[in-house]
Scaffold this active site. Structure first.
Site, short mmCIF file in Angstrom:
data_model
loop_
_atom_site.label_atom_id
_atom_site.label_comp_id
_atom_site.label_asym_id
_atom_site.label_seq_id
_atom_site.Cartn_x
_atom_site.Cartn_y
_atom_site.Cartn_z
N GLU A 1 119.47 33.48 16.17
CA GLU A 1 119.82 34.60 15.44
C GLU A 1 121.30 35.15 15.95
O GLU A 1 122.09 35.62 15.19
CB GLU A 1 118.79 35.56 15.95
CG GLU A 1 118.76 37.09 14.83
CD GLU A 1 117.86 37.89 15.25
OE1 GLU A 1 117.02 37.78 16.23
OE2 GLU A 1 117.98 39.08 14.72
N GLY B 1 112.87 40.46 18.96
CA GLY B 1 113.24 41.48 20.03
C GLY B 1 114.76 41.02 20.12
O GLY B 1 115.35 40.03 19.54
N HIS C 1 110.34 54.31 17.21
CA HIS C 1 109.11 54.05 18.20
C HIS C 1 108.80 55.56 18.66
O HIS C 1 107.62 56.00 18.88
CB HIS C 1 109.49 53.12 19.27
CG HIS C 1 109.40 51.95 18.88
ND1 HIS C 1 109.85 50.71 19.58
CD2 HIS C 1 108.75 51.11 17.86
CE1 HIS C 1 109.73 49.71 18.73
NE2 HIS C 1 109.09 49.58 17.80
N HIS D 1 108.59 38.10 6.34
CA HIS D 1 109.43 38.31 7.65
C HIS D 1 109.58 39.98 7.49
O HIS D 1 110.56 40.30 7.22
CB HIS D 1 110.79 37.75 7.61
CG HIS D 1 111.37 37.74 9.13
ND1 HIS D 1 111.83 36.88 9.80
CD2 HIS D 1 111.43 39.02 9.63
CE1 HIS D 1 112.47 37.29 10.81
NE2 HIS D 1 112.21 38.67 10.75
P1 IMP Z 1 107.69 46.82 15.39
O1 IMP Z 1 107.29 45.49 16.46
O2 IMP Z 1 106.89 47.24 14.21
O3 IMP Z 1 107.91 47.97 16.28
O4 IMP Z 1 109.24 46.55 14.80
C1 IMP Z 1 110.32 46.77 15.41
C2 IMP Z 1 110.72 45.58 16.35
O5 IMP Z 1 110.89 44.51 15.71
C3 IMP Z 1 112.27 45.96 17.24
O6 IMP Z 1 111.70 46.58 18.20
C4 IMP Z 1 112.17 44.39 17.65
O7 IMP Z 1 111.57 44.01 18.62
C5 IMP Z 1 111.96 43.70 16.39
N1 IMP Z 1 112.85 43.29 15.51
C6 IMP Z 1 113.20 44.16 14.36
N2 IMP Z 1 114.12 43.50 13.68
C7 IMP Z 1 114.67 42.46 14.52
C8 IMP Z 1 115.52 41.45 14.25
O8 IMP Z 1 116.60 41.61 13.35
N3 IMP Z 1 115.73 40.66 15.38
C9 IMP Z 1 114.98 40.51 16.57
N4 IMP Z 1 113.99 41.56 16.45
C10 IMP Z 1 113.82 42.46 15.56
ZN ZN Z 2 113.08 39.79 12.27
#
Ligand code: IMP
Ligand code: ZN
Length: 365
Positions: free
Chosen positions: A222, A192, A85, A18
């Protein structure tokens, strides 16, 4: 990490299931990105939950913890991702971030990694969702070519905030890569901001993914008050659950939800520091690891966002062991059992099991 105990945890072979790509970006890589984009005026404090905060949380001992803690997920975490981002918005950035993250996990003793990331399009740089996925795949292949000692797979993420149509398009794109990436793209993640949107709108996309053979890892319960959504999505069923913090009755979930998870034998991905810093769990000692571990249910220790939460998988294992009094043998078993819950096929599981056997200290054999 510098003492004998830290060496044990770093050298312990580990499986990471994860890890969000953009949440896993290290301080050093953020530094490189900030240097590339000085005009954004971004500082480190905006991309990670700092040490000061962690220290306060670390000091929390069991008798200070309130049970049935029901705080909402801290939305600050999701602001952090928006900043990252901005820093990671081109193919070049994604390639650098992905190769750095993979090498950092390998240096931390991770032998098998499932990275997840939400494909984005960025008009300013000409980035498309397809190129986004291709670039992550390219980074995985590059690390393989450089013989980095880690097997990496990719889960395409659906951001729940973006609704049903985007979810369906994401699944279709993932299906294409599932067929063409030589086993690198193996599944879907649902993530998300958990306080936004409802799983019922994403159900048909997720069911389609499952029917295509893609594996499913869903962030479920969550935050509190997601009982109906979790109940609905558990019927698909997912192949793994992210967090599951509020599943059990002591946390406002229900015995019915727990029974479903147990009957379907769905492994849980547990990310302790993420939950403590994200304030869905009051402190380490109150983490739901205790509940599921003592039940003997399949669980996997993970980092979630090692960059944002300033942690790594070795620290997470050490934290679990010290908080819940696990022996080194029990820690070894925990890392070894994680192999059973990976999404890659049986042949990969066998290779990893062999690797663990080769590395296993004599006293645990
Ligand atoms: P990416 O998908 O590689 O851009 O990683 C960041 C994204 O992962 C965030 O914008 C969220 O959509 C998701 N994300 C990261 N950590 C969490 C969490 O703890 N809960 C839910 N979504 C998460
Ligand atoms: Zn996560």
């Amino acid at each position: 990490m510098d003492n004998e105990a830290d060496t044990f945890y770093r050298e312990l072979p580990k499986v990471e299931l994860h890890a969000h790509l953009n949440g896993s970006v290290s301080f050093q890589t953020i530094e490189k990105l900030i240097r590339r984009k000085p005009q954004l005026n971004i500082e480190h404090s905006m991309t990670a939950i700092g040490k000061g905060q962690r220290r306060t949380l670390d000091e929390c001992v069991k008798h200070h913890c309130k049970t049935n803690y029901k705080s909402k997920n801290n939305p600050v975490c999701f602001q952090v991702f928006k900043v990252i981002h901005q820093l990671v918005d081109s193919e070049e950035d994604i390639f650098m971030v992905a190769t750095d993250v993979i090498k950092e996990f390998a240096a931390d003793g991770v032998k098998y990694l499932e990275l997840r990331s939400t494909p984005r399009e960025e008009t300013a740089t000409g980035l498309t969702k397809r190129r986004y996925i291709e670039t992550v795949i390219k980074a995985i292949q590059q690390c393989k070519k450089e013989r980095v000692d880690i097997d990496v797979r990719f889960l395409v993420a659906i951001d729940r905030r973006n609704g049903s149509q985007v979810a369906m398009e994401t699944v279709q794109l993932a299906e294409e890569f599932f067929l063409s990436s030589d086993g690198l793209v193996i599944g879907i993640d649902l993530s998300g901001d958990p306080t936004v949107g409802h799983g019922r709108d994403l159900l048909s996309a997720l069911q389609r993914a499952k029917n295509s053979g893609l594996k499913l890892s869903l962030h479920l319960s969550e935050v509190p008050s997601q009982h109906d959504e979790t109940d609905l999505l558990l019927d698909i069923p997912p192949d793994r659950i992210g967090h599951g913090t509020f599943l059990h009755p002591e946390m406002g979930g229900s015995q019915g939800l727990v029974d479903k998870v147990v009957q379907k034998n769905i492994p849980l991905e547990l990310c302790l520091t993420s939950n403590v810093k994200g304030q869905t769990v009051q402190c380490y000692a109150e983490h739901h690891f205790k509940y599921w571990y003592h039940m003997g249910h399949p669980i996997v220790i993970c980092t979630d966002d090692k960059g944002v939460f300033a942690t790594d998988l070795s620290q997470e294992y050490k934290m679990v062991a010290t908080t819940f009094g696990l022996s080194r043998e029990a820690v070894w078993k925990l890392s070894q059992q994680a192999i059973d819950y990976i999404f890659a096929p049986v042949s990969v599981k066998e290779q990893l099991k062999q690797k663990w056997r080769n590395l296993q200290p004599q006293e645990f054999k």
